[in-house]
Design an enzyme around this catalytic site. Sequence first.
Site, PDB file in Angstrom:
ATOM      1  N   GLU A   1       0.835  -1.207   0.000  1.00 40.35           N
ATOM      2  CA  GLU A   1       0.000   0.000   0.000  1.00 40.35           C
ATOM      3  C   GLU A   1       0.863   1.247   0.000  1.00 40.35           C
ATOM      4  O   GLU A   1       0.531   2.250  -0.647  1.00 40.35           O
ATOM      5  CB  GLU A   1      -0.926   0.025   1.223  1.00 40.35           C
TER       6      GLU A   1
ATOM      7  N   THR B   1      -5.702   7.764  -5.533  1.00 39.86           N
ATOM      8  CA  THR B   1      -5.761   7.724  -4.072  1.00 39.86           C
ATOM      9  C   THR B   1      -5.020   8.912  -3.473  1.00 39.86           C
ATOM     10  O   THR B   1      -5.497   9.546  -2.531  1.00 39.86           O
ATOM     11  CB  THR B   1      -5.141   6.413  -3.559  1.00 39.86           C
TER      12      THR B   1
END
Lengths: 310, 310
Positions: A128, A180
């Site tokens: 991530e 994101t």
Amino acid sequence: MNKVTIQSPATVANLVCGFDILGMALDQPYDIMEVRKLDKPGVIITSLDGFPLPADPAKNTAGAPLIEMLAELDQPIGFEVIINKQIKPGSGIGSSAASAAGAVVAANHLLGNPFSKEDMVRFALFGEKVASGVKHADNIAPCIYGGITLIRSIFPLDIVSIPAPRLYVTVVHPQIEVRTSDARQILRKQVLLKDAIRQWGNIAGLVAGFVKNDYDLIGRSLEDVIIEPVRSMLIPGFDEVKAKCKEAGALGGGISGSGPSIFMLSKDLATAQQVETTMKAIYTRIGLDHHTYVTTINQQGVKIIEHAIL
Amino acid sequence: MNKVTIQSPATVANLVCGFDILGMALDQPYDIMEVRKLDKPGVIITSLDGFPLPADPAKNTAGAPLIEMLAELDQPIGFEVIINKQIKPGSGIGSSAASAAGAVVAANHLLGNPFSKEDMVRFALFGEKVASGVKHADNIAPCIYGGITLIRSIFPLDIVSIPAPRLYVTVVHPQIEVRTSDARQILRKQVLLKDAIRQWGNIAGLVAGFVKNDYDLIGRSLEDVIIEPVRSMLIPGFDEVKAKCKEAGALGGGISGSGPSIFMLSKDLATAQQVETTMKAIYTRIGLDHHTYVTTINQQGVKIIEHAIL
């Protein structure tokens, strides 16, 4: 040489009022990954899906976690990962988490499971980090644990499985790009205390609703007064989708992850399908390409579907 | 003429990470109140405890709720309330809520219970408004419902009972004055998003811990990164009390309401008593008068102990 094949599920993070702390795994869609144990150090990533991959495995969401795992193992072995990605990157349903978690669970299985689920989350977080710059666990944790998971704290890591009644999930992915990192940047660094209080009332209600199987309470608590009002501006049709899906019987829902996908929870399949029809009608009228899924909460997380000794 | 006698319990509001939304009722201490139905309009309040009372019942925490109730009833009746207050005003364990909730539950009982618990909370909130200027429900709701209650939302009112395992509560009331309105004023109107996220992770963990009977999770989640760091400065010895009580085995705790009382939760009576000893030792050394209670969570709320028809 050993190889395992796994299914790694899509996940919904930032579960409405549970920004950064609550996520859930979905039964559909999922990536298929094959991981082989190599007798020499290193990580090789191959993609079957045509998406371009960083040449350096340390910059790949599946590679970075395996490099961390190998460093901790301190053995002269390596892994080859072949990814057949079904979860579109940038869709907001945990594409990077599926790669990271899938690689780690498969590799751990090949090694005879020396690492706990919590260890695996820790490794997968490096994926991530590579994908979005932030070690957020609310896709990774449900992807590995299955079900709905609370990340009470990330430092130190504290993951809590939240039982819930049967729920149907309808997801629409309008084909626009929301990065994101962009979605993070538009958030304010400070929030009003009164809004924060309303938010923690809702998250407390949502968790109580899940654990007590109280559908009405779940529905009432699916309210986000902090993140959604800002981020929803990046998603065409958001307000209409939400309002019409609730009219169609959905308990509630919101932005999946940082978007652009939108998810809705329903009590039964017929409603979830009606919600899908509603979503399709709106994006067809707007003229935006879209995918939809009607699915349930995945209770298992990453699933080993084959383990072959070659 | 009818009269009822009730016990109205002390309550802990602002349950650590549950600022403004989570409270619990205590078995000790409690006020005793006698309420009589009068055949003429009006509200008369008499105190047996020597605390000065506002002459105008509309400005009294027991009076204001009854005036609201009578307005809604629209009947030519009134109430006389005699209060034997055991919960010291300004102690931070819901003294005003006990008066307001006790008066309303007793009056409702005298009328044959025409009002629901939610109605009674709505009336009793007028007592909190009189006492602190703010209609906060996290003392009123547990006082009326018993147990641990979540106020998911106050407008519209949404109260959720949260089941919990057996817990022992130790309370220390250091005899200093912290006014609720002052304690509110020192709070910042904005909080960092990252702190708010940590707080809603904790409240989600606390609710999950209560409902799942997970003492460890309850303990880990009893953390307040927003209110306590500010308000605890008003309470001499706070940090030491908290640290030493946790060393003595308490699961955790914090400021009760807006203080100055401090409460700690323990898994068993012996630990709760050890926590009391710890609290007493600290305030004796500091040289501050104090009261302590070792008690359990009151599951019933306001209790009718006598109903006499005169």
